[in-house]
Every structure is written in structure tokens, then in C-alpha cells.
Scaffold this active site. Sequence first.
Site, PDB file in Angstrom:
ATOM      1  N   MET A  55     -27.663 -11.600 -22.216  1.00 38.48           N
ATOM      2  CA  MET A  55     -26.430 -12.104 -21.600  1.00 38.48           C
ATOM      3  C   MET A  55     -26.667 -13.558 -21.146  1.00 38.48           C
ATOM      4  SD  MET A  55     -24.554  -8.938 -19.771  1.00 38.48           S
ATOM      5  CE  MET A  55     -25.446  -8.975 -18.231  1.00 38.48           C
ATOM      6  N   GLY A  56     -27.672 -14.213 -21.731  1.00 38.86           N
ATOM      7  CA  GLY A  56     -27.955 -15.596 -21.353  1.00 38.86           C
ATOM      8  C   GLY A  56     -28.663 -15.665 -20.008  1.00 38.86           C
ATOM      9  N   HIS A  62     -36.965 -12.912 -21.085  1.00 34.45           N
ATOM     10  CA  HIS A  62     -36.259 -12.985 -22.372  1.00 34.45           C
ATOM     11  C   HIS A  62     -37.133 -13.680 -23.425  1.00 34.45           C
ATOM     12  CE1 HIS A  62     -32.669 -13.052 -19.526  1.00 34.45           C
ATOM     13  NE2 HIS A  62     -32.390 -12.041 -20.305  1.00 34.45           N
ATOM     14  N   GLN A  86     -19.458  -3.948 -19.343  1.00 33.22           N
ATOM     15  CA  GLN A  86     -20.517  -3.228 -18.633  1.00 33.22           C
ATOM     16  C   GLN A  86     -20.550  -3.524 -17.132  1.00 33.22           C
ATOM     17  OE1 GLN A  86     -23.573  -5.210 -21.177  1.00 33.22           O
ATOM     18  NE2 GLN A  86     -24.808  -5.292 -19.329  1.00 33.22           N
ATOM     19  N   GLY A 175     -36.132  -5.326 -22.973  1.00 29.21           N
ATOM     20  CA  GLY A 175     -37.146  -5.314 -21.920  1.00 29.21           C
ATOM     21  C   GLY A 175     -37.252  -3.948 -21.256  1.00 29.21           C
ATOM     22  N   LYS A 177     -37.936  -3.699 -18.280  1.00 26.69           N
ATOM     23  CA  LYS A 177     -37.379  -3.913 -16.925  1.00 26.69           C
ATOM     24  C   LYS A 177     -36.130  -3.052 -16.726  1.00 26.69           C
ATOM     25  CE  LYS A 177     -35.673  -6.384 -13.334  1.00 26.69           C
ATOM     26  NZ  LYS A 177     -34.273  -6.094 -13.459  1.00 26.69           N
ATOM     27  N   ASP A 178     -35.290  -2.980 -17.775  1.00 30.80           N
ATOM     28  CA  ASP A 178     -34.103  -2.120 -17.735  1.00 30.80           C
ATOM     29  C   ASP A 178     -34.455  -0.839 -18.497  1.00 30.80           C
ATOM     30  OD1 ASP A 178     -32.150  -3.955 -16.425  1.00 30.80           O
ATOM     31  OD2 ASP A 178     -32.695  -5.199 -18.125  1.00 30.80           O
ATOM     32  N   SER A 214     -32.350 -12.252 -14.292  1.00 28.99           N
ATOM     33  CA  SER A 214     -31.392 -13.354 -14.123  1.00 28.99           C
ATOM     34  C   SER A 214     -30.778 -13.298 -12.727  1.00 28.99           C
ATOM     35  CB  SER A 214     -30.281 -13.267 -15.165  1.00 28.99           C
ATOM     36  OG  SER A 214     -30.857 -13.268 -16.450  1.00 28.99           O
ATOM     37  N   ARG A 215     -30.704 -12.108 -12.154  1.00 27.25           N
ATOM     38  CA  ARG A 215     -30.078 -11.962 -10.828  1.00 27.25           C
ATOM     39  C   ARG A 215     -30.996 -12.428  -9.695  1.00 27.25           C
ATOM     40  NH1 ARG A 215     -27.463  -7.311 -13.491  1.00 27.25           N
ATOM     41  NH2 ARG A 215     -25.207  -7.661 -13.401  1.00 27.25           N
TER      42      ARG A 215
HETATM   43  O1  PAF Z   1     -29.839  -6.273 -20.786  1.00 31.20           O
HETATM   44  C1  PAF Z   1     -28.884  -7.036 -21.058  1.00 31.20           C
HETATM   45  O2  PAF Z   1     -28.997  -8.250 -20.972  1.00 31.20           O
HETATM   46  C2  PAF Z   1     -27.566  -6.428 -21.504  1.00 31.20           C
HETATM   47  O3  PAF Z   1     -27.326  -5.219 -20.877  1.00 31.20           O
HETATM   48  C3  PAF Z   1     -27.414  -6.317 -23.037  1.00 31.20           C
HETATM   49  C4  PAF Z   1     -28.442  -5.357 -23.605  1.00 31.20           C
HETATM   50  C5  PAF Z   1     -27.582  -7.677 -23.680  1.00 31.20           C
HETATM   51  C6  PAF Z   1     -26.032  -5.768 -23.391  1.00 31.20           C
HETATM   52  O4  PAF Z   1     -25.011  -6.589 -22.922  1.00 31.20           O
END
Ligand code: PAF
Length: 310
Positions: A55-56, A62, A86, A175, A177-178, A214-215
Site C-alpha cells: 500500500m506504499g 517492504h 480493507q 511479510g 509481520k501481518d 508504515s503506521r
Molecule cells: O499488507 C498490505 O500492505 C496490504 O494488506 C496488501 C496485502 C497490499 C493488500 O492491500
Amino acid sequence: MVDNLVERSIDGALSHTGKPFIADCLAKLSQWRASHGDAWISSGKGQKVAFVPTMGALHAGHLELVKHARAQADLVVVSIFVNPYQFGPTEDFDKYPRTFERDLELLSPLGVDCVFYPTEKEMYPAGRESIVSVAPAHPLNDTLEGAFRPSFFRGVATVVTKLFTLVQPHIAFFGEKDFQQLLVIKALTRDLNLPLEVIGVPTVREADGLALSSRNAYLDAAARKLAPVLHEALSEVVSASQVGVSVEDAVKGATLIVSAEPEFSLQYLAVCNAETFEPLPPSGKFSKPFVVLVAAKLGEVRLIDNIVVR
Ligand code: PAF
């Protein structure tokens, strides 16, 4: 049109230089994709395409995914799309950092071939209310992250399925991480028979243990100092698991570490099987593979982290 140069060195290895091709609409992506490597799946030959969806607001976590992708494929595609589907109605979609130019600067030296940067209008032409969506199953969809963010995994699974269809990668990197998200994406790839391999990459951390996210940009100086407490709590569970403590007692000990800091509001601290995502029985001992997961709000900032033990 494609300005990413592919050069062959004396030993025959491919090296990628120059700026990535920017596919800022579906037509440009499909044109780029049509001219690059379709043969891999059937023949194992041709150009292997790796994909890193993002998501940049890119950070070293990343970039680590991109490096793994670069090392394992001929061509690397990165997508940058802040997926509205999402985010819950009270979540941070509007303020989510959007840093496209900086993201490109970070990606260029890594040999990324194509950056897919679609608009919301093209990704959801009929809006997001009335589209066919991908709903993950229990327990992945509705426990832990899914319980606190009820439509999150449906939004992630739907956009990732759309991205996979558009990019047509042979391998894709996410990742750890998630971690729950990674399992959702592995499950959707398996259950919908998508012809690609999903690979998890270990979490990148700051020197004090804080997982990159990113947060983290939302944390002020005081919160940033406290944030590594979550990793400390997770590590405590892992240490307890090594000396025969029950799951329940290990979780209680770790919960005390977080709740000793009143700025934290703990949402969950749990131990699950790292493949099925079923919770480990509380009164039993730890059995591998397991994952310890935590989510907490630190002031207004929601943080998640985990440690996987295999
Ligand atoms: O982890 C993320 O950055 C987002 O959830 C993803 C996988 C790009 C989907 O929008």
C-alpha cells in the site's frame, strides 16, 4: 515504452538497471504483462515473474520483500494501492501515508521492473458495495485481527485476488509481520487453485525490537519509546515456552508486561498453531509450529506484532 533496461553480465546473469515501468492503469499493466514471460508455469522456462503487493509508504520491511523477489525471479512487479475496501469506517484510510515519489526512489535501485499504481476508480469501477468478494473462512476471517477489524480480511482477500489476476505472478511475497494476513493469502491461493506460490518473509525490526510498519510514522517520540514493549512481551512468551510453562501462564506473564504501561490498551495476546491458526489449548504446553500474536493501541495508534516459532 518500457524504460527498465535488462543487461546481461559476462557470466550471463541478468541485471536490472534504470527506473521501473510505471503501469498507472490496468491497460498499461496488461500491455506490459503481455510482453513479459508467460511460459513459466507450463514449461518451467521463460521469465519468472515475482510480485510484491504493497500500500506504499515503503520502509525497509517492504524493501526486504523486494530483495527476496529480485533474488528468486527474472522480473519483479510491485503494486502500490491503498485499498479502501480493507479499511473500516472509523479507520485511517484518509490519513494513511501516500508517498509515491519517495516509494519510487526507494524501489529504483532494487531493480524493480514494473510498478503497478492503479486508481480506486479502475480497481472498483462499480464502487465497493456491490462487487463479488472473497471471504476467507473461520478461524482466519473472524478471530484476532478479524474480530477487531470485521471486514478487513474480506477486503484484503478480494484486492489480493484481483491483483493476482491482473499481474499474473508466478511467486508473490508477503511479510510475516501481518501473519494472519499471510495465512489468509496462502489459504485463498490454495482454495481457489491460483497458479502461484505465496512466500512469507520474516519481519524486519528496529534495533530495539519494534517491527517496521508504515503506521509507526503515527507514533510521537514518547509512544515510539514505549512501542518495543510489545516485542518484549512476545519474546517473554517464547522464553516461557522453552522452560515448560503452560500457554495460559505464559500469556498471563506477557499480558502483565503490556498492562504495566497504562498508555497501552491491549486488544489481544494469543498463541495459535502457525499453520491452522487454531488457538493452542491454554492449560497445555507449547507445541510447534506456533505463533504468538499481539495487538494493542498505543494512544490512538494501533500496533500489531508476532513471533513465529517453528
Ligand atoms: O499488507 C498490505 O500492505 C496490504 O494488506 C496488501 C496485502 C497490499 C493488500 O492491500
